[in-house]
Design an enzyme around this catalytic site. Structure first.
Site, PDB file in Angstrom:
ATOM      1  N   SER A  37      -7.616  13.542   2.355  1.00 31.92           N
ATOM      2  CA  SER A  37      -7.977  14.191   1.080  1.00 31.92           C
ATOM      3  C   SER A  37      -8.709  13.203   0.195  1.00 31.92           C
ATOM      4  CB  SER A  37      -6.719  14.684   0.385  1.00 31.92           C
ATOM      5  OG  SER A  37      -5.824  13.602   0.222  1.00 31.92           O
ATOM      6  N   ASN A  71       1.278  10.440   9.105  1.00 30.82           N
ATOM      7  CA  ASN A  71       0.014  10.132   9.761  1.00 30.82           C
ATOM      8  C   ASN A  71      -0.797  11.332  10.199  1.00 30.82           C
ATOM      9  OD1 ASN A  71       0.049   7.245   9.747  1.00 30.82           O
ATOM     10  ND2 ASN A  71       1.860   7.441  11.035  1.00 30.82           N
ATOM     11  N   GLU A 122       6.977   3.700   9.443  1.00 27.17           N
ATOM     12  CA  GLU A 122       6.672   5.059   9.012  1.00 27.17           C
ATOM     13  C   GLU A 122       7.661   6.061   9.585  1.00 27.17           C
ATOM     14  OE1 GLU A 122       1.988   4.090   8.601  1.00 27.17           O
ATOM     15  OE2 GLU A 122       2.811   4.911  10.449  1.00 27.17           O
ATOM     16  N   THR A 151       0.869  -1.170   0.000  1.00 30.50           N
ATOM     17  CA  THR A 151       0.000   0.000   0.000  1.00 30.50           C
ATOM     18  C   THR A 151       0.914   1.230   0.000  1.00 30.50           C
ATOM     19  OG1 THR A 151      -0.273  -0.129   2.416  1.00 30.50           O
ATOM     20  CG2 THR A 151      -2.007  -1.109   1.070  1.00 30.50           C
ATOM     21  N   LYS A 194       4.078  -7.212   3.407  1.00 33.00           N
ATOM     22  CA  LYS A 194       3.860  -5.781   3.215  1.00 33.00           C
ATOM     23  C   LYS A 194       3.600  -5.116   4.560  1.00 33.00           C
ATOM     24  CE  LYS A 194       0.534  -3.611   2.956  1.00 33.00           C
ATOM     25  NZ  LYS A 194      -0.536  -2.831   3.711  1.00 33.00           N
ATOM     26  N   THR A 233      -0.913  -1.857   8.318  1.00 31.98           N
ATOM     27  CA  THR A 233      -1.339  -3.250   8.290  1.00 31.98           C
ATOM     28  C   THR A 233      -0.183  -4.088   7.817  1.00 31.98           C
ATOM     29  OG1 THR A 233      -2.160  -2.822   6.092  1.00 31.98           O
ATOM     30  CG2 THR A 233      -3.758  -2.801   7.858  1.00 31.98           C
TER      31      THR A 233
END
Lengths: 409, 409
Positions: free
Chosen positions: B409, B404, B281, B159, B185, B196
């Site tokens: 949007s 995050n 992240e 993703t 992933k 996830t």
């Protein structure tokens, strides 16, 4: 981080803080870590002042916490010494000696025994506390003791707080008016410090120590224990409540009679706890999270805290994004009974998700407007029972990284 | 956030991924959310392929997780369908229908029953999954099935990952060489998604489902369950292990015989788990935390996770600050047996604190150098017992807030 931390946009002004019979205060500059500002507070209490306390559950507590846990058993207090800039944590035997030295000197200064002296320190950890610097200013502090120094006291105990925190209330007790005044500090930070929360609450009511302790412990459950900045439990957290008995009420332990006092105390604690959140590192928004319909109050609190501590929820709030998906995730990870098909989520009073799915065609306009505000309100309905809890946190912003990710200097 | 997320500085290149007998793969563009990239994976397994799985413990799991929990009971797999861009979470009855539609269509395409089809979805939540878009490409996918498409498969399931993740090993089993290849992933994010983690592992070994499940469950304990990016447990986490039985070994459940295979499987899972952390992240540093001397392994793991999830520890690492005080704080808040006066902390192999205090006159030079590196090693000695655990995390940086905290949007 370069430069000083700006005052929190959520800061509140100090309220008017009238004197409180039986409490005299003085602040001074011991120069423990900070220069050109007060960093030590001495409080003197009338003879017979009762005391109650709650302390960090962190298993690596600071030496002052271990000391207070012993002293509190006596239930009586004549003095309090608080310093800012050095937490006296993880100093081994040196830490124990520092609290013993300070307590003995303060007891001599105030004409009492060390068992009636209470101590608290916050600031840098792992550096020996120079107790002699505190001892050196005790006589001057004693000479300066006065009843109208609550604002100065709130200022002197700050570390990297961006504003001083105090709250006061009155209540009728046994036919007379009594006052409750509290000050708190937390939760600014300079590496390598830890966020620490201290609060000192004073009343002129006459209340025996066991009743005082019961009210404090119960009050903490729904105030200080319901706030979180970043899920990291300090090694120094301390809340002390002193009752001087100078208001003239007959000492009472009767829960019915104490009702109004208990409410006033609770309001002071609630206000102080929220001030700590308002000064949360990098905070731009104050967030209230209410979980209803859980299987118990304890379960509701655990779910609410899982939401309040979720970095994904907190960053979404910082981004003014009413991201109910992350709230659902946090409910699910809490490990408490929950059924995704009964779950509801509201932001700013608008129910966005209900019965396990997004509310079809709900109007996002009021939610978007609410998220742009400074005070964010999240409600979650678990749909399983009557359990309810409310907790408070702040958003997670670049400011938090700035404050805590700075190079040690 | 403006612009694409840059590739993680901790990214690793894909290894060479040879075909694996009994597994054929195809990827395609279903256009579920992303345009101009593959977003769906179809895997076809040889008849008799056994399967084992572990799933998120989040109590609000996605519909594909609930579906797989049922399907796994049969222990056999003929097909796997994975889509990226929509997690099919919190969609109520629509979510259930989407997995039923996809499973039925994939079963018809591959000539099997829905009970032997496995499904996984990650991406946006709370939006109905357009299953018809997956169904529409199944025939094309079937026509494109080939054995040499592991790299493409690793790419299609991403993703907001910044690099594809795969690992492969060989082992001797029952006199023949078998291969274990896995893809994974995680854990990029675009609001309003959740982090996830998905992993699919394939082997040509012949191993009955119960033995497969036992090895997978045990392996997950010390690999995928020992990583954390931000303490937020996904609603979609899924690890599936497929054994096609095409390598020619006699099926075995004998733990002794399976030793080499188990080690190879563990290495693949370990490598994949660490790749997920490397793509954490905003991650700039990979952090390994080993806790030793706890009262049990479980206790050690809980303490290690408290350190790994502490925002204060993680921001200190981002700031290249070997802040052992915050590590001590995290040990204390874990709630596991610990004695501050026996605690030791080492960073990069240098013991900074020991027996409850700072090591007098220790040389900070090697620690400072270590903190500037990309791989940070923290060791904690609790000093109470033999319990030991190692976990992995990444630092907490402005990148995490950027990713995050962006406006939806």
């Amino acid at each position: 981080m370069a430069g000083p931390i700006p005052t929190s946009p959520l800061a509140l002004p100090l309220p008017k803080l009238p004197p409180l019979a039986g409490v005299r205060l003085a602040t001074g500059e011991a120069g423990i870590r900070y220069k050109g500002r007060t960093d030590v507070l001495l409080a003197d209490f009338a003879e017979g002042t009762t005391v109650a306390g709650v302390f960090t559950k962190n298993l690596c507590p600071g030496a002052p916490v271990s000391y207070c846990r012993e002293a509190i058993k006596g239930g009586l207090a004549r003095g309090l010494v608080v310093n800012a800039g050095n937490a006296n944590v993880f100093n081994g035997l040196l830490g124990v000696r520092a609290v013993e030295t300070t307590a003995a000197a303060a007891a001599a200064t105030l004409g009492t025994t060390p068992e009636q002296i209470f101590l608290a320190s916050t600031g840098v950890i792992g550096e020996p506390l120079p107790a002699h610097k505190i001892v050196a200013v005790l006589d001057t502090l004693k000479a300066n003791l006065a009843a109208d120094r609550f604002a100065e006291a709130a200022q002197a105990i700050m570390t990297t707080d961006t504003f001083p925190k105090a709250s006061t209330r009155t209540a009728r007790l046994g036919g007379v008016e009594v006052r409750v005044t509290g000050i708190a500090k937390g939760s600014g930070m300079i590496a390598p410090d830890m966020a620490t929360m201290l609060s000192f609450i004073f009343t002129d009511a006459a209340i025996p120590a066991p009743a005082l302790q019961a009210m404090l412990s119960k009050g903490v459950d729904t105030t200080f224990n319901c706030i979180t900045i970043d899920s990291d439990t300090s090694t120094s957290d301390t809340v002390l409540l002193f009752a001087t008995g100078q208001a003239g009420n007959a000492p009472t332990e009767d829960p019915g009679e104490l009702g109004e006092f208990r409410r006033a105390l609770h309001e002071v604690m609630h206000e102080l706890a929220l001030m700590v959140v308002r000064d949360g590192e990098g905070a731009q928004k104050l967030v209230q999270i209410t979980v209803d319909g859980a299987v118990s109050n304890a379960s509701a609190r655990k779910i609410a805290m899982a939401i309040a501590n979720s970095p994904l929820v907190k960053t979404a709030i910082a981004g003014e994004d009413a991201n109910w998906g992350r709230i659902v995730m946090a409910v699910g990870k809490a490990g408490e009974p929950a059924d995704r098909d009964k779950l509801g989520v509201a932001v700013g009073g608008t129910w966005m998700a209900q019965a396990g799915g997004i509310v079809p065609g709900y109007d996002e306009t009021p939610v978007v407007a609410h998220m742009k505000g400074q005070e964010i309100n999240i409600e979650v309905d678990i749909g399983l029972g009557q359990g309810r809890a409310t907790v408070w946190t702040c958003d997670l912003t670049h400011g938090y990284i700035d404050i805590n990710g700075s190079y040690r200097s």
